[in-house]
Scaffold this motif. Sequence first.
Motif, PDB file in Angstrom:
ATOM      1  N   MET A   1       0.834  -1.219   0.011  1.00  0.00           N
ATOM      2  CA  MET A   1      -0.024  -0.075   0.056  1.00  0.00           C
ATOM      3  C   MET A   1       0.668   1.315  -0.055  1.00  0.00           C
ATOM      4  N   ASN A   2       0.266   2.334  -0.629  1.00  0.00           N
ATOM      5  CA  ASN A   2       0.998   3.669  -0.714  1.00  0.00           C
ATOM      6  C   ASN A   2       0.146   4.710   0.048  1.00  0.00           C
ATOM      7  N   ILE A   3       0.626   5.815   0.253  1.00  0.00           N
ATOM      8  CA  ILE A   3       0.021   6.860   1.200  1.00  0.00           C
ATOM      9  C   ILE A   3       0.534   8.345   0.368  1.00  0.00           C
ATOM     10  N   LEU A   4      -0.516   9.092   0.159  1.00  0.00           N
ATOM     11  CA  LEU A   4       0.039  10.379  -0.122  1.00  0.00           C
ATOM     12  C   LEU A   4      -0.340  11.448   0.636  1.00  0.00           C
ATOM     13  N   ILE A   5       0.657  12.341   1.060  1.00  0.00           N
ATOM     14  CA  ILE A   5       0.558  13.493   1.866  1.00  0.00           C
ATOM     15  C   ILE A   5       0.521  14.604   1.145  1.00  0.00           C
ATOM     16  N   VAL A   6      -0.600  15.337   1.333  1.00  0.00           N
ATOM     17  CA  VAL A   6      -0.757  16.723   0.530  1.00  0.00           C
ATOM     18  C   VAL A   6      -0.969  17.973   1.429  1.00  0.00           C
ATOM     19  N   ASP A   7       0.010  18.848   1.424  1.00  0.00           N
ATOM     20  CA  ASP A   7      -0.140  20.117   2.255  1.00  0.00           C
ATOM     21  C   ASP A   7       0.861  21.107   1.629  1.00  0.00           C
ATOM     22  N   ASP A   8       0.498  22.473   1.662  1.00  0.00           N
ATOM     23  CA  ASP A   8       1.409  23.495   1.021  1.00  0.00           C
ATOM     24  C   ASP A   8       2.620  23.960   2.165  1.00  0.00           C
ATOM     25  N   GLN A   9       2.460  23.362   3.452  1.00  0.00           N
ATOM     26  CA  GLN A   9       3.090  23.893   4.268  1.00  0.00           C
ATOM     27  C   GLN A   9       4.399  22.899   4.408  1.00  0.00           C
ATOM     28  N   ALA A  10       5.744  23.349   4.011  1.00  0.00           N
ATOM     29  CA  ALA A  10       6.636  22.319   4.055  1.00  0.00           C
ATOM     30  C   ALA A  10       7.014  21.707   5.655  1.00  0.00           C
ATOM     31  N   SER A  11       6.743  22.707   6.542  1.00  0.00           N
ATOM     32  CA  SER A  11       7.104  22.142   8.066  1.00  0.00           C
ATOM     33  C   SER A  11       6.130  20.910   8.146  1.00  0.00           C
ATOM     34  N   VAL A  12       4.860  20.991   7.935  1.00  0.00           N
ATOM     35  CA  VAL A  12       3.861  19.811   8.020  1.00  0.00           C
ATOM     36  C   VAL A  12       4.311  18.838   7.351  1.00  0.00           C
ATOM     37  N   LEU A  13       4.709  18.831   6.013  1.00  0.00           N
ATOM     38  CA  LEU A  13       5.131  17.485   5.338  1.00  0.00           C
ATOM     39  C   LEU A  13       6.266  16.988   5.942  1.00  0.00           C
ATOM     40  N   TYR A  14       7.331  17.959   6.346  1.00  0.00           N
ATOM     41  CA  TYR A  14       8.597  17.541   6.933  1.00  0.00           C
ATOM     42  C   TYR A  14       8.192  16.747   8.417  1.00  0.00           C
ATOM     43  N   GLY A  15       7.247  17.346   8.965  1.00  0.00           N
ATOM     44  CA  GLY A  15       6.939  16.715  10.416  1.00  0.00           C
ATOM     45  C   GLY A  15       6.253  15.092  10.361  1.00  0.00           C
TER      46      GLY A  15
ATOM     47  N   GLU B   1       0.881   6.801  -9.801  1.00  0.00           N
ATOM     48  CA  GLU B   1       1.423   5.860  -8.756  1.00  0.00           C
ATOM     49  C   GLU B   1      -0.067   5.144  -8.120  1.00  0.00           C
ATOM     50  N   GLU B   2       0.286   4.024  -7.489  1.00  0.00           N
ATOM     51  CA  GLU B   2      -0.849   3.379  -6.968  1.00  0.00           C
ATOM     52  C   GLU B   2      -0.973   3.874  -5.541  1.00  0.00           C
ATOM     53  N   ILE B   3      -2.024   4.869  -5.236  1.00  0.00           N
ATOM     54  CA  ILE B   3      -2.188   5.477  -3.937  1.00  0.00           C
ATOM     55  C   ILE B   3      -3.500   4.617  -3.196  1.00  0.00           C
ATOM     56  N   HIS B   4      -3.426   4.504  -1.979  1.00  0.00           N
ATOM     57  CA  HIS B   4      -4.333   3.795  -1.106  1.00  0.00           C
ATOM     58  C   HIS B   4      -5.190   4.891  -0.261  1.00  0.00           C
ATOM     59  N   VAL B   5      -4.329   5.728   0.360  1.00  0.00           N
ATOM     60  CA  VAL B   5      -4.586   6.654   1.313  1.00  0.00           C
ATOM     61  C   VAL B   5      -4.113   8.076   1.018  1.00  0.00           C
ATOM     62  N   MET B   6      -4.803   9.069   1.092  1.00  0.00           N
ATOM     63  CA  MET B   6      -4.504  10.369   0.800  1.00  0.00           C
ATOM     64  C   MET B   6      -4.682  11.217   2.135  1.00  0.00           C
ATOM     65  N   LEU B   7      -3.800  11.658   2.746  1.00  0.00           N
ATOM     66  CA  LEU B   7      -4.033  12.627   3.960  1.00  0.00           C
ATOM     67  C   LEU B   7      -3.677  14.250   3.089  1.00  0.00           C
ATOM     68  N   CYS B   8      -4.535  14.844   3.440  1.00  0.00           N
ATOM     69  CA  CYS B   8      -4.764  16.428   2.732  1.00  0.00           C
ATOM     70  C   CYS B   8      -5.145  17.519   3.404  1.00  0.00           C
ATOM     71  N   ASP B   9      -4.563  18.556   3.373  1.00  0.00           N
ATOM     72  CA  ASP B   9      -4.971  19.854   3.709  1.00  0.00           C
ATOM     73  C   ASP B   9      -6.133  20.210   2.966  1.00  0.00           C
ATOM     74  N   ILE B  10      -6.882  21.298   3.604  1.00  0.00           N
ATOM     75  CA  ILE B  10      -7.870  22.008   2.882  1.00  0.00           C
ATOM     76  C   ILE B  10      -7.267  23.294   2.095  1.00  0.00           C
ATOM     77  N   GLU B  11      -6.958  24.192   2.911  1.00  0.00           N
ATOM     78  CA  GLU B  11      -6.961  25.441   2.156  1.00  0.00           C
ATOM     79  C   GLU B  11      -5.041  25.516   1.844  1.00  0.00           C
ATOM     80  N   MET B  12      -5.013  25.613   0.700  1.00  0.00           N
ATOM     81  CA  MET B  12      -3.882  25.554  -0.430  1.00  0.00           C
ATOM     82  C   MET B  12      -3.807  26.826  -1.398  1.00  0.00           C
ATOM     83  N   PRO B  13      -2.618  27.003  -1.843  1.00  0.00           N
ATOM     84  CA  PRO B  13      -2.710  28.171  -2.720  1.00  0.00           C
ATOM     85  C   PRO B  13      -3.229  27.326  -4.091  1.00  0.00           C
ATOM     86  N   GLY B  14      -3.885  28.133  -4.827  1.00  0.00           N
ATOM     87  CA  GLY B  14      -4.506  27.418  -6.253  1.00  0.00           C
ATOM     88  C   GLY B  14      -5.787  26.751  -5.618  1.00  0.00           C
TER      89      GLY B  14
END
Length: 122
Positions: free
Chosen positions: A1-15, A46-59
């Motif tokens: 399984m694969n996971i995708l993390i989506v966030d515009d804040q680099a500190s959140v992605l890093y953490g 890619e084959e993604i199974h879970v997406m962890l996503c922020d709501i407010e992002m640029p664009g």
Amino acid sequence: MNILIVDDQASVLYGIRQNLDFAGLGFARAFFAAGAEEARHIIQTEEIHVMLCDIEMPGEDGICLQKWQMEHYPHILCVFLTSHADFSYAREAIHNGAFDYILQPAEIPEIEEVIRRCIEQM
């Protein structure tokens, strides 16, 4: 399984990258995107199974990304991880098929517990 993390804040992605036990949760790979466009590309290639996503992002925001994901890749379970406690966001996310909605700041064990529930549902 694969996971995708989506966030515009680099500190959140890093953490999340540094602290989430991806292998322990059963993920072979973890992908990271700084916005909806990058996330779409990853989902399409890619084959993604879970997406962890922020709501407010640029664009494009995470709600729009989730709607697109549900139309084209409904097998992906989407969990929102956001600092926006506005009930209208949560209602729309759940209405559109989100698996869960976690408010930031969230502890790593809380995030991992929601991801475990995703995995159990799959």
